[in-house]
Design a protein around this motif. Sequence first.
Motif, PDB file in Angstrom:
ATOM      1  N   TYR B  89       0.836  -1.206   0.000  1.00 45.49           N
ATOM      2  CA  TYR B  89       0.000   0.000   0.000  1.00 45.49           C
ATOM      3  C   TYR B  89       0.870   1.256   0.000  1.00 45.49           C
ATOM      4  CZ  TYR B  89      -3.650  -3.238   1.496  1.00 45.49           C
ATOM      5  OH  TYR B  89      -4.536  -4.287   1.577  1.00 45.49           O
ATOM      6  N   LEU B  90       0.478   2.192  -0.849  1.00 46.73           N
ATOM      7  CA  LEU B  90       1.114   3.511  -0.872  1.00 46.73           C
ATOM      8  C   LEU B  90       0.022   4.537  -0.588  1.00 46.73           C
ATOM      9  CD1 LEU B  90       3.302   5.662  -1.694  1.00 46.73           C
ATOM     10  CD2 LEU B  90       2.534   5.363  -4.046  1.00 46.73           C
ATOM     11  N   ILE B 102      -7.043  12.076   0.187  1.00 45.79           N
ATOM     12  CA  ILE B 102      -6.080  11.008   0.433  1.00 45.79           C
ATOM     13  C   ILE B 102      -6.274   9.915  -0.620  1.00 45.79           C
ATOM     14  CG2 ILE B 102      -5.225   9.353   2.167  1.00 45.79           C
ATOM     15  CD1 ILE B 102      -5.287  12.348   3.079  1.00 45.79           C
ATOM     16  N   ILE B 103      -5.159   9.419  -1.134  1.00 44.36           N
ATOM     17  CA  ILE B 103      -5.212   8.255  -2.022  1.00 44.36           C
ATOM     18  C   ILE B 103      -4.458   7.119  -1.345  1.00 44.36           C
ATOM     19  CG2 ILE B 103      -4.235   7.275  -4.148  1.00 44.36           C
ATOM     20  CD1 ILE B 103      -4.902   9.780  -5.604  1.00 44.36           C
ATOM     21  N   ILE B 104      -5.055   5.933  -1.359  1.00 46.01           N
ATOM     22  CA  ILE B 104      -4.308   4.733  -0.958  1.00 46.01           C
ATOM     23  C   ILE B 104      -4.308   3.784  -2.144  1.00 46.01           C
ATOM     24  CG2 ILE B 104      -4.120   2.788   0.644  1.00 46.01           C
ATOM     25  CD1 ILE B 104      -5.473   4.490   2.756  1.00 46.01           C
ATOM     26  N   LYS B 105      -3.126   3.513  -2.648  1.00 49.10           N
ATOM     27  CA  LYS B 105      -3.004   2.612  -3.803  1.00 49.10           C
ATOM     28  C   LYS B 105      -2.625   1.215  -3.322  1.00 49.10           C
ATOM     29  CE  LYS B 105      -0.742   1.990  -8.261  1.00 49.10           C
ATOM     30  NZ  LYS B 105      -1.963   1.812  -9.041  1.00 49.10           N
ATOM     31  N   ASP B 106      -3.429   0.235  -3.716  1.00 49.40           N
ATOM     32  CA  ASP B 106      -3.120  -1.166  -3.431  1.00 49.40           C
ATOM     33  C   ASP B 106      -2.376  -1.700  -4.649  1.00 49.40           C
ATOM     34  OD1 ASP B 106      -3.060  -3.890  -3.074  1.00 49.40           O
ATOM     35  OD2 ASP B 106      -5.119  -4.041  -2.333  1.00 49.40           O
ATOM     36  N   ARG B 107      -1.085  -1.966  -4.506  1.00 52.42           N
ATOM     37  CA  ARG B 107      -0.269  -2.353  -5.657  1.00 52.42           C
ATOM     38  C   ARG B 107      -0.500  -3.799  -6.065  1.00 52.42           C
ATOM     39  NH1 ARG B 107       4.727  -2.377  -4.036  1.00 52.42           N
ATOM     40  NH2 ARG B 107       5.414  -2.772  -6.145  1.00 52.42           N
ATOM     41  N   ILE B 108      -1.182  -4.590  -5.229  1.00 50.69           N
ATOM     42  CA  ILE B 108      -1.478  -5.980  -5.616  1.00 50.69           C
ATOM     43  C   ILE B 108      -2.781  -6.045  -6.414  1.00 50.69           C
ATOM     44  CG2 ILE B 108      -2.140  -8.260  -4.709  1.00 50.69           C
ATOM     45  CD1 ILE B 108       0.063  -7.987  -2.666  1.00 50.69           C
ATOM     46  N   LEU B 112      -7.417   1.867  -6.418  1.00 45.47           N
ATOM     47  CA  LEU B 112      -7.029   3.194  -5.959  1.00 45.47           C
ATOM     48  C   LEU B 112      -8.165   3.703  -5.061  1.00 45.47           C
ATOM     49  CD1 LEU B 112      -4.492   4.755  -6.929  1.00 45.47           C
ATOM     50  CD2 LEU B 112      -5.961   6.012  -8.474  1.00 45.47           C
ATOM     51  N   HIS B 113      -7.916   3.798  -3.765  1.00 47.20           N
ATOM     52  CA  HIS B 113      -8.955   4.249  -2.836  1.00 47.20           C
ATOM     53  C   HIS B 113      -8.851   5.759  -2.650  1.00 47.20           C
ATOM     54  CE1 HIS B 113      -9.820   0.090  -1.760  1.00 47.20           C
ATOM     55  NE2 HIS B 113      -8.533  -0.092  -1.590  1.00 47.20           N
ATOM     56  N   HIS B 114      -9.938   6.472  -2.934  1.00 44.23           N
ATOM     57  CA  HIS B 114      -9.990   7.922  -2.738  1.00 44.23           C
ATOM     58  C   HIS B 114     -10.699   8.195  -1.424  1.00 44.23           C
ATOM     59  CE1 HIS B 114      -9.226   9.098  -7.087  1.00 44.23           C
ATOM     60  NE2 HIS B 114      -9.194   7.787  -7.071  1.00 44.23           N
ATOM     61  N   LEU B 115     -10.082   8.960  -0.552  1.00 48.08           N
ATOM     62  CA  LEU B 115     -10.677   9.193   0.764  1.00 48.08           C
ATOM     63  C   LEU B 115     -10.763  10.687   1.054  1.00 48.08           C
ATOM     64  CD1 LEU B 115      -8.449   6.494   2.409  1.00 48.08           C
ATOM     65  CD2 LEU B 115     -10.902   6.274   2.191  1.00 48.08           C
ATOM     66  N   ALA B 132      -0.926  -1.363   7.774  1.00 44.05           N
ATOM     67  CA  ALA B 132      -1.998  -0.709   7.012  1.00 44.05           C
ATOM     68  C   ALA B 132      -3.344  -0.722   7.741  1.00 44.05           C
ATOM     69  CB  ALA B 132      -2.154  -1.307   5.617  1.00 44.05           C
ATOM     70  N   SER B 133      -3.326  -0.902   9.063  1.00 43.54           N
ATOM     71  CA  SER B 133      -4.592  -0.900   9.800  1.00 43.54           C
ATOM     72  C   SER B 133      -5.039   0.514  10.171  1.00 43.54           C
ATOM     73  CB  SER B 133      -4.460  -1.744  11.074  1.00 43.54           C
ATOM     74  OG  SER B 133      -3.501  -1.175  11.933  1.00 43.54           O
ATOM     75  N   ASN B 134      -4.069   1.429  10.310  1.00 45.05           N
ATOM     76  CA  ASN B 134      -4.386   2.804  10.727  1.00 45.05           C
ATOM     77  C   ASN B 134      -3.701   3.833   9.840  1.00 45.05           C
ATOM     78  OD1 ASN B 134      -5.972   2.323  13.118  1.00 45.05           O
ATOM     79  ND2 ASN B 134      -4.096   1.625  14.101  1.00 45.05           N
ATOM     80  N   LEU B 135      -4.300   5.014   9.806  1.00 45.24           N
ATOM     81  CA  LEU B 135      -3.712   6.146   9.094  1.00 45.24           C
ATOM     82  C   LEU B 135      -3.715   7.327  10.059  1.00 45.24           C
ATOM     83  CD1 LEU B 135      -2.852   7.117   6.118  1.00 45.24           C
ATOM     84  CD2 LEU B 135      -5.132   8.104   6.016  1.00 45.24           C
ATOM     85  N   ALA B 136      -2.551   7.954  10.246  1.00 47.77           N
ATOM     86  CA  ALA B 136      -2.489   9.171  11.065  1.00 47.77           C
ATOM     87  C   ALA B 136      -2.425  10.361  10.127  1.00 47.77           C
ATOM     88  CB  ALA B 136      -1.262   9.137  11.970  1.00 47.77           C
TER      89      ALA B 136
END
Lengths: 167, 169
Positions: B89-90, B102-108, B112-115, B132-136
Motif C-alpha cells: 500500500y502507498l 487522500i489516495i491509498i493505492k493497493d499495488r497488488i 485506488l482508494h480515494h478518501l 496498514a490498519s491505521n492512518l495518522a
Amino acid sequence: MKNVFDIKNSILYILFSTILLSGCALPYLKPVKQLNNIISRPYENHREPKLGLKWLAVLTKSNEREQIELIDLRLRRKVNLPGLNRSDALPISLAVNSNGNRVVFVRQRGDLTELYMYRRGIGTLQKLDLSPKGVPRRVSIDGSGRILAVEVSREGRWDIDIIRIPN
Amino acid sequence: MKALIFLFGVLGLFGCRPQVDRIADDFFSRNQQDPTLSGNGDQIALIVEKQGKPTVEMRNLKDGRIIYLRNLSRYQPHSSPSLSWSGRYLALIAQKTKTQFIIIKDRISGKLHHLRVPGNYIPIRLSLSPDASNLALQLINKGKFRVQIFDLSHFLEPDLPQRITSQDL
C-alpha cells in the motif's frame, strides 16, 4: 410475455441493489475515538505524525515549547523519553521504527541542524553524521530501525541519503 | 599492545560507522524530497519534480529500479507519501480541482482508494501504519494543527511481516 418482464425486473432489481450495496461499502476514514481523545487536547498543537505497528511519534507544541512525544497505542498513554527533548533545541521532523524502540529525528540547535537516533531501550542518543556534509530535513526509518532515508540539502538541491546502521 | 590499541581505535572509528548510499538521480527528476521507507526496508517512495510538478516515485532499494505507479499522474501535486510493510500500500495526499484528498493505492489488486477528509480540515501530512490498519493525519483548520488517527481495517487487508514476534510490536 409476462415471464420475460419478471426476469427483466428481477435483473434490474439485483443490479440496483448491487449498486446501492457497493455504494454503501465505499471506503471512508473511520476515526479511532479512544486514541484521538489522547492526542487532541485543545491547548496543544500536534504535527508530523509517524506510526509504528503500535506506536505514534508526533511533535507537540505546548506552552510555546515543541517536543517529541511517543504514544503507546495499545496502552493509550505517552511514554517517557528521558534525555531526548532539550529546551534549547527545536525538533523539525521524526520517525519511529515498528516496535517503537528507535526514534530518529532532525533537530535545530543554534545554527546547527543535525540528525540523531534515540534508542529507547537503553536511553541513548547518537548523532548521525552526513557524508558529504549537508542540512537534513525529513527522515524515515524502516521497521527494523537499521535503514534510514534522509532528505538532505546540498548546494541548493535536495538529495535522499540512505543510511545503513550496522547495529 | 600499542598495535592492538591502534586496531581497536580504527575499528571504533570506522567499523561501526553507518554506511551511506545516495538514491540515483536521472535527467527528469532533479530535486528529491519527502522520503518514506517500506517497513521491510526493500522499497522507498519519494517526491520528485517532474515537469515542475511534485510527483510520487517508488524505487526498489536493492537495485534502484523505478517501480511504475499507474493512474496517479492525474491527481498532482502529490505530497507526504507513506508505505506499508511490504510496500503493498502507498498512501499520499493528492489534489484534484483544488481539493486535497487522500489516495491509498493497493499495488497488488491495482485498486485506488480515494478518501475525503471529514469536516473542514485540510490534510497536511500523513503516516500509514506498517500493517496498514491505521492512518495518522496531520490536519489544519483555522490555523491550528491537529493529528487524528483513522481506522482502515474495514476496507484494507493487513500487510504484516511473514513472521511477527513480540519484539516487532
